[in-house]
Structures are given as structure tokens and as C-alpha cells.
Design a protein around this motif. Sequence first.
Motif: not given
Lengths: 599, 163
Positions: A172, A177, A166-169, A287, A502-503, A197-198, A320-321, A282
Motif C-alpha cells: 500500500f 496511508k 509498504g514493505r510488509g506485504g 494489523e 489475509g491469512l 515478521e513471521g 501502522i507500517n 503468526f
Amino acid sequence: MAVSTNTILICAGGACISAGEKSVKQVLEEKLREYALDGVVRVVETGCMGACDLGPIVAVFPEGVYYQKVNAENVKKIVEEHILKGRVVEEMLFEGPQGKITEEVHEEHPFFKKQVKIATRNLGIIDPMNIDEYIARDGYFALIKTLTQMSPEEVIETVKKSGLRGRGGAGFPTGLKWELTRKSPADKKFVVCNADEGDPGAFMDRSILEGDPHTVLEAMTIAGYAIGGQKGYVYVRAEYPLAIERLRNAIKQAREYGFLGENILGTDFSFDIEIRIGAGAFVCGEETALMNSIEGKRGQPNVKPPYPAQKGLWGYPTLINNVETFANIPPIIIKGADWFASIGTETSKGTKVFALAGKVKNTGIVEVPMGITLRELIYDIGGGVPNGKKLKAIQTGGPSGGCIPAEYLDTPVDYESLKKLGAIMGSGGMIVMDEDTCMVDVAKFFLQFTVDESCGKCVPCREGTKRMLEILEKITSGEGEEEDIEKLEELGQTIIDSSLCGLGQTAPNPVLSTLKYFKDEYEAHVKEKICPAKVCKSLIRYVIDPDKCVGCTACARVCPVNAISGEVRKIHNIDPEICTRCGSCIEVCRFGAISKVSP
Amino acid sequence: MVKVDLDKVKEIVEKVKQETLEEGDILINTLHAIQDYYNNFVPPEAAEEVAKLLNIPVSRVYEVLSFYSMFSIKPRGKYVIRVCKSLPCHVTGGREVMEALKNKLGIEIGETTADGMFTLETTSCLGLCGVAPVIMINDQSFGNLTPEKIDEIIERFRGDENA
Ligand SMILES: Cc1cc2nc3c(=O)[nH]c(=O)nc-3n(C[C@H](O)[C@H](O)[C@H](O)COP(=O)(O)O)c2cc1C
Ligand code: SF4
Ligand code: SF4
Ligand code: FES
Ligand code: FES
């Protein structure tokens, strides 16, 4: 029918539009009409070409000549010189990080050569508003292949074998998934694309959505087929109206062509996609918060498990990706898992798109193979730090990430290596900082961001980050005490350990990683009341060097609070009591007589 | 006071419903549409009507309105100016741009000019860091800003009004 002799690509990515692309295009078209060239020269608006700070960018094909900083005035030259007379307009040539790009060498230029474009393969090349251009570049072939030649299991197997993460952070494994979502029993399943994207300094997803919206739709449809889903949502932040417009248009076209809707390509697979728009929070990028927001609720995170793959939108299994993750899917299907897995490192396959920002010559979008070193990325592609300044650190992963000091420039860029240094790959924002950056100030900045964006559900995240921010404010204003540094470390650990999402769990990272590598800078603020980078206002003074001051009065005239005294041709002086440290006087002094000192 | 035309609200809700495929909650998309229609804010009467039409408690509508920073239940200017306050903009002159805007408009963050033209707000990164510093005015963004350019842009928007 007229034959096009030239194609002029004009970058209509968000950055270039904000820099005036629309008026350039207007003048360009007027000029072409004036010379009756409008039938033979095609003008195509494309997505981001990657060198946003040099925009608006215009490229003339078939020669492949790139022009930078084109404006409504100088664009005329491109028509009058280049198109009419075949003479390249030297002074407007794209310079990139090092040296100009002329026709023969542009593909040899390090800015292009070191990049490997998979997720961004169509950016700056096709017109994102035109599905035919996407199709001409193998668009929707991957969908045709999956629907006609592959079983859902085979699709999942291919994605698993490719090694895509996963490139969202969080990184995974994507195939896994997909498999988990497929295996969750339910009569209804959803596919969601996270386009919220925030992270400050990140704009990869924006560029992909604006420059190649069909690739996301195609990949989501493939994912729908693989997991057994019927419907997809793209959740886009409201701050990206251009991306929303282009996605809307793309969805409409895909429906018209039968790539979305009932019985896609005559098979019994039906799938459709809708857009949902964020509203400036944000945390909705997380997800579970995102899914709450799609459901029309406040976008606050839920406890995991259950994971979205088990119980997602309205309780149904949901895949969700991230945007970039999806953009890698069509090439993987067409070229195969082995091809993708041959790029990158052992544990990080393929490429990563980075948004270079901050103190780097070429700010923009680049896509590089995993495992490239930071040095190659920042220097060979990014062109290094401008104005002869020294590189100090690189911040990756935005407010959840950390800093990498300049000593570690030869670190390969992959998930594990960055993590070892206390930074993260993150979504791909990379902020380059030079010697004039104060690391305590940077940490404070990121923490301010988290304080603003915490959704308030957990006390440690809501209150703890505020406490940390107060301490940082104390330190930067020269009131810091020795135990403050320890307090920061303790508070940080508590927040990490006891936040729900995660925040909160990553919010202290920017502070902890700057403490790890730049503790002496914190100590200088606390013990000596010095800001070594001369940034923190309470710890610096502006002074005039009597040997250099010629008494030109320029500084006194610009000072908004009249802090500067002195007569014409006499040495000037700044009253530190009145001075607000605005910095205007330094800018205007042509004799370099004004400088900052700390303390 | 803005007069809220309940038929118009109904029309907007119907339109959003039509654009969405099936079930799904359309509250947020609807509120965006209402806010666009009423020049950047959601009047309370409209919020109540939306709740009625969507068959949900009014409290849920307000919960959503208060959570998301882009919604406002207070009237805002015809143009909402959002100034990026994230790091890449900050280090490339964002602070000066902010000062220039405040001076030019004579208002602080969160305020609206007396003539109802402009509201000044901040935003986090707009994803245009390549041309930092950046602002957005309603749906349009502007990059590579300097205090001089701010002057020009604001004048242009003021001019629009007279035209
Ligand atoms: C506070 C927070 C913000 C996030 N923002 C985003 C985001 O803007 N885009 C994104 O793709 N993922 C974001 N994520 C990660 C998502 O929760 C999720 O892991 C990701 O969308 C999964 O997609 P991937 O496996 O393709 O990376 C965020 C996570 C957290 C905790
Ligand atoms: S960690 Fe922070 S942002 Fe996440 S749920 Fe808790 S309060 Fe909200
Ligand atoms: S820094 Fe600003 S306030 Fe201070 S002397 Fe210079 S111009 Fe005046
Ligand atoms: S938007 Fe034009 S180069 Fe990035
Ligand atoms: S930091 Fe301002 S647009 Fe990204």
C-alpha cells in the motif's frame, strides 16, 4: 589518546551470534591484549553483513578485507598475520558467491556491486548499540530537518512523491496511508511499527532491528510528527530477544539525546516509543490482530473497514507500517523524493530487501533496486544453486505467496510482475528450490503452517485448510484419487473468498500456484503413484545397485532399523518392508551404490 | 508444586507498570515477566493475582494465556528448547536435528525431562534461516546444527546445572 590504526568489524547479527560470534570476539580481544594492540585496534560489533551462511564474518578496515567462517581458533591468525604483519590470511577470505574478495576488488564484487543499500545502509557498518555511530552516518538528521524545516504536510508530500510502498506485504502507498491518518480527526493518534515478521524464510526485519534500531525509531518519530501522533509502539515478536534488547537500548539512548520524549530538539513536538512483545502467534502480524495484541487481548483480526487509519489502537487513528518501510524514510527525507523515485520501476520505487534462503549459495540479506531480474538476484548476487543442481522454482511471499518456476527467471522483481505470475512480493522471503524439491511436499508444508497458525475465527480458514491438508497428505502418501486435484482447487477458492483476514485469504496460494505450474507433478503422485523428485516417503524406495556395492557394510551399520542385510564383501540388500526411508545409508555409502527410486 | 509468592507477583507487576509510559495494556508484557521469573510457566495463583492487580477478569488472563503459544500454565523445564520446523530449516537437516534431540533427551515434543531440566517444543521460523537448522534454548539461539552439535550443546547445559 591512542589513535586507532585498524578497526575490526565483527558481525553480531543474530545468525552470526548463533554460529559462535561471541567466542570469536572473546578470543580476538584476548589476542589483541596479548600483543598490546587493544589500544590501537578497535573492535566493533555490527549488525548483519548479509552473508549469514558464511558467518561469523569479520572485516578489517581501513583495508576492507572480509573474512568468512571465523571461529575461536582461526581468528588468532587475523591478529597474528593480518594485523601484526599486514599479510592477508588467504584461506579465510570471504568468498561470496563467486570467487574470493581481496582488498582492491571487494567493492567490485557482484555481491556488493549489484546491491543498492537504502533500508540496510548501516547494517554491518555501525555498532547498533551506539547512537553516536548512527549519528555519524547522518542519523537523526532527517528528524532534525523535519522538525525544523518542514511542515507535517510537506513531510507527507515528500513520502507520497517518493512512491514508497509498504514493505510488509500488501504494498500500500505509504504516503497515502500517512495522509489518511493525518486527516482522521482525533485528539490522540498512534504510530505502530510492525516487527512481528513471521513468514518462514524471512529475516529482513530482524536484521534491520538488530543492526540499525535507531533508523526505525527516527522514522517512527518523523511519522508521529507527520500524522499528529504522540506515541509509538514497536511490536516485536518474542522470538527475537536480541532485537528487543537492542531496541530497548536504542530507545534509552534516544531519550538521553533528546530525540524522544518531551519537546524534542527544543520544539513543541513531543513523542515517545515503547516496545510491545508478541507471544508466538503468526496471525498477530496482521494489523488489526496486532493492535488487539498490543491492547492485551487475544490477537485475532477484526473486520476491515474501519481501517487502522480511521480507528486503530483503543479506537484512535493509528498509522501502522512495517520495519523496512520505516527504514526507508530517513534517506528519503534527507536525499529527497526525486532521488528515491529515480530508483526502481514505474510502479515500484526504490529497493527491496530480500532474505535469500534455501538452495542458494549465499543465504543472507540483500537489498536490490526494484526491477532487477530474478536471474540477477539468484545468480549474480546469490551465487546460484549449490552442488551443480538445477534450479526448479523460487518461492516468494511465504505461506501467502506462490512459486515461480525456473522458466520465468528473467521476470523483473516488482509488485506487479510477481503478481502476474501468481506469486507476490510479500515481505521479502525468497526460498530457492532445486530439482530435489517436491512441489506437492512444499505445498503441504506451507499448508501445515497455516493450519497451525489459523486463529480459528473463520470456519473456512480453520476447517477448509485442514481439509486441504488432508487431501495433500493423501496425495503424498500415494492414496490420491483423480478428483482430489479438483477438490483442492475448489476448496482453495472457497477459502480465499470467505475468510476474514489475509491469512485465510492467501492460505491456498502455495497450493494453487504449484498446481498452476507443476500440475504434472501432482498428477504423477495421483495417477502413477510416483514422486518425481523422490521426496515423498511413501512413494520411494531405497535400493542398492549390485554393480556398485562392494560390501563395505557401512550402510548396514548405520541403518537404525536393521533393514540392510549382507555379509562383508558381499552385495547388500535393503528390505523395503523394514526400511523407514530415513536416508542415512545414502549419506554413508562412499561408492554411490545406494539410490532412491520411485515407485 | 511451585510456591507462588504474591508479593513477588506484585513487585513484577509494579516493575512492568513503571517501564510503560502511560495507559496501554500491560497484560502480555506482565505475563512474559512472570513466566521468566517462574522458569518458563505462569502458575495459576500468579495468573489470578495478576488479574486482581490489573483489575481485569481472570477469564481474560486465561484467554490470553491460551491464545499465545509461548505461554504455558503447565510447569516447563528450566530450559525450553524450541526447534524450528519451517521449510528452510526442514530442508537443511532440521528433521535430523529434531530426531537427535528427541533421542538425546528421551522425550517427545511437548514433554519435559524427568529431571525438570528441558522441555521440547517446536516453533515456526526464527529468522535465522541463514544458519539453518536452528534451535533456541530459552533466549539463546544456535545455528548450523548437526546431531553431533546437539549432543555437545545439551551436555553443556546439563553441565551448567552441576556447576
Ligand atoms: C496473516 C498476516 C500476517 C502478516 N504479518 C506481517 C508481518 O509479520 N510484518 C508486517 O510488516 N506485516 C505483516 N502483515 C501485513 C500487515 O497487516 C500490514 O499490512 C503491514 O504491517 C502494513 O505495513 P506496510 O504498509 O508498511 O507494509 C501481515 C498480514 C497478514 C494478513
Ligand atoms: S482468516 Fe483465518 S486467521 Fe484470519 S481471522 Fe479468519 S480464521 Fe483467523
Ligand atoms: S533409508 Fe534408513 S532405514 Fe532405509 S535402509 Fe537406509 S538407513 Fe535403513
Ligand atoms: S548475521 Fe552476520 S552476516 Fe548476517
Ligand atoms: S526456517 Fe528455521 S530459522 Fe527460518
